[in-house]
Motif scaffolding. Sequence first.
Motif, PDB file in Angstrom:
ATOM      1  N   PHE A   1      25.542 116.337 -83.009  1.00  0.00           N
ATOM      2  CA  PHE A   1      24.417 116.071 -82.102  1.00  0.00           C
ATOM      3  C   PHE A   1      24.836 115.376 -80.819  1.00  0.00           C
ATOM      4  O   PHE A   1      23.991 115.033 -79.984  1.00  0.00           O
ATOM      5  CB  PHE A   1      23.334 115.243 -82.815  1.00  0.00           C
ATOM      6  N   ALA A   2      26.136 115.164 -80.582  1.00  0.00           N
ATOM      7  CA  ALA A   2      26.605 114.561 -79.331  1.00  0.00           C
ATOM      8  C   ALA A   2      28.075 114.898 -79.138  1.00  0.00           C
ATOM      9  O   ALA A   2      28.837 115.016 -80.103  1.00  0.00           O
ATOM     10  CB  ALA A   2      26.406 113.045 -79.338  1.00  0.00           C
ATOM     11  N   TYR A   3      28.473 115.037 -77.851  1.00  0.00           N
ATOM     12  CA  TYR A   3      29.857 115.332 -77.508  1.00  0.00           C
ATOM     13  C   TYR A   3      30.256 114.499 -76.286  1.00  0.00           C
ATOM     14  O   TYR A   3      29.405 114.091 -75.494  1.00  0.00           O
ATOM     15  CB  TYR A   3      30.029 116.816 -77.139  1.00  0.00           C
ATOM     16  N   ARG A   4      31.579 114.283 -76.134  1.00  0.00           N
ATOM     17  CA  ARG A   4      32.103 113.648 -74.940  1.00  0.00           C
ATOM     18  C   ARG A   4      33.522 114.161 -74.699  1.00  0.00           C
ATOM     19  O   ARG A   4      34.242 114.509 -75.647  1.00  0.00           O
ATOM     20  CB  ARG A   4      32.116 112.120 -75.065  1.00  0.00           C
ATOM     21  N   ILE A   5      33.934 114.207 -73.426  1.00  0.00           N
ATOM     22  CA  ILE A   5      35.326 114.509 -73.094  1.00  0.00           C
ATOM     23  C   ILE A   5      36.120 113.246 -73.376  1.00  0.00           C
ATOM     24  O   ILE A   5      35.851 112.193 -72.790  1.00  0.00           O
ATOM     25  CB  ILE A   5      35.486 114.916 -71.621  1.00  0.00           C
ATOM     26  N   GLU A   6      37.102 113.333 -74.273  1.00  0.00           N
ATOM     27  CA  GLU A   6      37.784 112.117 -74.706  1.00  0.00           C
ATOM     28  C   GLU A   6      39.210 111.991 -74.163  1.00  0.00           C
ATOM     29  O   GLU A   6      39.583 110.934 -73.682  1.00  0.00           O
ATOM     30  CB  GLU A   6      37.791 112.072 -76.236  1.00  0.00           C
ATOM     31  N   ARG A   7      40.003 113.047 -74.234  1.00  0.00           N
ATOM     32  CA  ARG A   7      41.373 112.966 -73.724  1.00  0.00           C
ATOM     33  C   ARG A   7      41.798 114.297 -73.112  1.00  0.00           C
ATOM     34  O   ARG A   7      41.311 115.360 -73.481  1.00  0.00           O
ATOM     35  CB  ARG A   7      42.370 112.610 -74.836  1.00  0.00           C
ATOM     36  N   PHE A   8      42.731 114.184 -72.166  1.00  0.00           N
ATOM     37  CA  PHE A   8      43.261 115.360 -71.478  1.00  0.00           C
ATOM     38  C   PHE A   8      44.779 115.243 -71.451  1.00  0.00           C
ATOM     39  O   PHE A   8      45.328 114.233 -71.009  1.00  0.00           O
ATOM     40  CB  PHE A   8      42.680 115.422 -70.059  1.00  0.00           C
ATOM     41  N   PHE A   9      45.466 116.286 -71.961  1.00  0.00           N
ATOM     42  CA  PHE A   9      46.920 116.317 -72.032  1.00  0.00           C
ATOM     43  C   PHE A   9      47.442 117.485 -71.216  1.00  0.00           C
ATOM     44  O   PHE A   9      46.832 118.558 -71.204  1.00  0.00           O
ATOM     45  CB  PHE A   9      47.407 116.517 -73.477  1.00  0.00           C
ATOM     46  N   THR A  10      48.562 117.299 -70.553  1.00  0.00           N
ATOM     47  CA  THR A  10      49.201 118.404 -69.839  1.00  0.00           C
ATOM     48  C   THR A  10      50.689 118.421 -70.156  1.00  0.00           C
ATOM     49  O   THR A  10      51.281 117.409 -70.539  1.00  0.00           O
ATOM     50  CB  THR A  10      49.021 118.290 -68.318  1.00  0.00           C
ATOM     51  N   TYR A  11      51.280 119.591 -69.968  1.00  0.00           N
ATOM     52  CA  TYR A  11      52.715 119.740 -70.166  1.00  0.00           C
ATOM     53  C   TYR A  11      53.225 120.801 -69.197  1.00  0.00           C
ATOM     54  O   TYR A  11      52.639 121.876 -69.078  1.00  0.00           O
ATOM     55  CB  TYR A  11      53.017 120.132 -71.612  1.00  0.00           C
ATOM     56  N   TYR A  12      54.308 120.474 -68.508  1.00  0.00           N
ATOM     57  CA  TYR A  12      54.921 121.358 -67.527  1.00  0.00           C
ATOM     58  C   TYR A  12      56.333 121.732 -68.004  1.00  0.00           C
ATOM     59  O   TYR A  12      57.303 121.044 -67.684  1.00  0.00           O
ATOM     60  CB  TYR A  12      54.987 120.676 -66.158  1.00  0.00           C
ATOM     61  N   PRO A  13      56.454 122.798 -68.793  1.00  0.00           N
ATOM     62  CA  PRO A  13      57.782 123.209 -69.265  1.00  0.00           C
ATOM     63  C   PRO A  13      58.671 123.632 -68.085  1.00  0.00           C
ATOM     64  O   PRO A  13      58.176 124.067 -67.038  1.00  0.00           O
ATOM     65  CB  PRO A  13      57.478 124.401 -70.181  1.00  0.00           C
ATOM     66  N   ASP A  14      59.964 123.546 -68.278  1.00  0.00           N
ATOM     67  CA  ASP A  14      60.891 123.925 -67.212  1.00  0.00           C
ATOM     68  C   ASP A  14      60.879 125.423 -66.948  1.00  0.00           C
ATOM     69  O   ASP A  14      61.037 125.865 -65.807  1.00  0.00           O
ATOM     70  CB  ASP A  14      62.317 123.484 -67.577  1.00  0.00           C
ATOM     71  N   GLN A  15      60.687 126.226 -68.007  1.00  0.00           N
ATOM     72  CA  GLN A  15      60.812 127.673 -67.858  1.00  0.00           C
ATOM     73  C   GLN A  15      59.581 128.430 -68.332  1.00  0.00           C
ATOM     74  O   GLN A  15      59.678 129.567 -68.802  1.00  0.00           O
ATOM     75  CB  GLN A  15      62.050 128.160 -68.624  1.00  0.00           C
ATOM     76  N   ALA A  16      58.418 127.798 -68.216  1.00  0.00           N
ATOM     77  CA  ALA A  16      57.163 128.446 -68.631  1.00  0.00           C
ATOM     78  C   ALA A  16      56.009 127.834 -67.830  1.00  0.00           C
ATOM     79  O   ALA A  16      56.139 126.736 -67.287  1.00  0.00           O
ATOM     80  CB  ALA A  16      56.934 128.260 -70.135  1.00  0.00           C
ATOM     81  N   PRO A  17      54.855 128.533 -67.753  1.00  0.00           N
ATOM     82  CA  PRO A  17      53.707 127.996 -67.024  1.00  0.00           C
ATOM     83  C   PRO A  17      53.173 126.723 -67.674  1.00  0.00           C
ATOM     84  O   PRO A  17      53.303 126.535 -68.894  1.00  0.00           O
ATOM     85  CB  PRO A  17      52.668 129.135 -67.107  1.00  0.00           C
ATOM     86  N   PRO A  18      52.564 125.824 -66.889  1.00  0.00           N
ATOM     87  CA  PRO A  18      51.997 124.592 -67.449  1.00  0.00           C
ATOM     88  C   PRO A  18      50.825 124.878 -68.370  1.00  0.00           C
ATOM     89  O   PRO A  18      50.122 125.879 -68.223  1.00  0.00           O
ATOM     90  CB  PRO A  18      51.562 123.807 -66.210  1.00  0.00           C
ATOM     91  N   VAL A  19      50.617 123.975 -69.337  1.00  0.00           N
ATOM     92  CA  VAL A  19      49.559 124.135 -70.328  1.00  0.00           C
ATOM     93  C   VAL A  19      48.773 122.834 -70.463  1.00  0.00           C
ATOM     94  O   VAL A  19      49.189 121.781 -69.971  1.00  0.00           O
ATOM     95  CB  VAL A  19      50.141 124.546 -71.710  1.00  0.00           C
ATOM     96  N   PHE A  20      47.624 122.917 -71.141  1.00  0.00           N
ATOM     97  CA  PHE A  20      46.780 121.743 -71.328  1.00  0.00           C
ATOM     98  C   PHE A  20      46.178 121.743 -72.719  1.00  0.00           C
ATOM     99  O   PHE A  20      46.101 122.771 -73.400  1.00  0.00           O
ATOM    100  CB  PHE A  20      45.647 121.696 -70.283  1.00  0.00           C
ATOM    101  N   ALA A  21      45.726 120.557 -73.129  1.00  0.00           N
ATOM    102  CA  ALA A  21      44.909 120.398 -74.338  1.00  0.00           C
ATOM    103  C   ALA A  21      43.860 119.341 -74.035  1.00  0.00           C
ATOM    104  O   ALA A  21      44.166 118.294 -73.459  1.00  0.00           O
ATOM    105  CB  ALA A  21      45.758 119.979 -75.534  1.00  0.00           C
ATOM    106  N   ILE A  22      42.629 119.620 -74.393  1.00  0.00           N
ATOM    107  CA  ILE A  22      41.505 118.704 -74.174  1.00  0.00           C
ATOM    108  C   ILE A  22      40.932 118.339 -75.532  1.00  0.00           C
ATOM    109  O   ILE A  22      40.651 119.225 -76.352  1.00  0.00           O
ATOM    110  CB  ILE A  22      40.411 119.352 -73.308  1.00  0.00           C
ATOM    111  N   LEU A  23      40.750 117.047 -75.781  1.00  0.00           N
ATOM    112  CA  LEU A  23      40.082 116.609 -76.995  1.00  0.00           C
ATOM    113  C   LEU A  23      38.633 116.288 -76.673  1.00  0.00           C
ATOM    114  O   LEU A  23      38.343 115.497 -75.773  1.00  0.00           O
ATOM    115  CB  LEU A  23      40.754 115.374 -77.584  1.00  0.00           C
ATOM    116  N   ILE A  24      37.733 116.914 -77.404  1.00  0.00           N
ATOM    117  CA  ILE A  24      36.304 116.634 -77.324  1.00  0.00           C
ATOM    118  C   ILE A  24      35.932 115.804 -78.543  1.00  0.00           C
ATOM    119  O   ILE A  24      36.176 116.225 -79.677  1.00  0.00           O
ATOM    120  CB  ILE A  24      35.474 117.936 -77.304  1.00  0.00           C
ATOM    121  N   GLN A  25      35.384 114.619 -78.315  1.00  0.00           N
ATOM    122  CA  GLN A  25      34.918 113.811 -79.441  1.00  0.00           C
ATOM    123  C   GLN A  25      33.489 114.208 -79.774  1.00  0.00           C
ATOM    124  O   GLN A  25      32.654 114.365 -78.876  1.00  0.00           O
ATOM    125  CB  GLN A  25      34.990 112.329 -79.129  1.00  0.00           C
TER     126      GLN A  25
END
Length: 256
Positions: free
Chosen positions: A212-236
Amino acid sequence: MPLLSSLARIAIRSIPGLLPALVLAGSLANPARAGDTAEAEIYGFSSHGDFFAFEQYGTQDGSGFPYSEIFVLDVIGDTWVKPSPFRRLDEVDETNGYDEEQVLNETRERNQEAAGSLLQDKGIFGKGKTVAFNPPTELTANPYKMVVAPRLPLVSGETSIELTLTEYPLKNSECAGYDVNTKGFRLTMVNNGVTRTLNDDTSVPDSRRCPFAYRIERFFTYYPDQAPPVFAILIQMESLGFEGPDRRYLAITGRL
């Protein structure tokens, strides 16, 4: 010592078949009552950013039993990698009392051992960084919006990333029987002037246990040397619990 004790912490849980018993606790979705809030351990990305893993763990409200759940995700597909998730709930004999921290650590160690082969196979080595964190104790923060620098130092031409979460009523017939007004959510990302919809619920999965409720809790990024950057978002997520609302996590992943 826990198998992955050197990595930072996170948490998620789902206990099937528990809902009928929860109704006996009365007005369970009242945020004024105590529930339990999972801790979270981030295991991070694989070296090329193809996979992401985290754990959520804690002590179950009502029973007091320790639990651990470990999730391994395919970043691009934003899906679980089988046989993940690894879920463990250990019943504890309370007759002579027990050390809550000790039994929780034992539960986590056993679950980490169960997940160890998959984590090793997918090359999870703690890659990536937390670039934003908005815990529920931060009362001045906006739970529905984050504006984030994706890394430091910023590279010339890069812009901030904006995340926006919108809640909306989304009925679940079983949850309605427990007098819970369930909600879904839409999550959008604006990056380099392009808006993407990362999540847009059309139904409430049973695994969320009457949210019954959500919030944006954390945001992670990663920039590999030989691949496109990626992300992960945690929703509480706040959902139906035994003694009050329980807080658990959802992860959303992809390429930047």
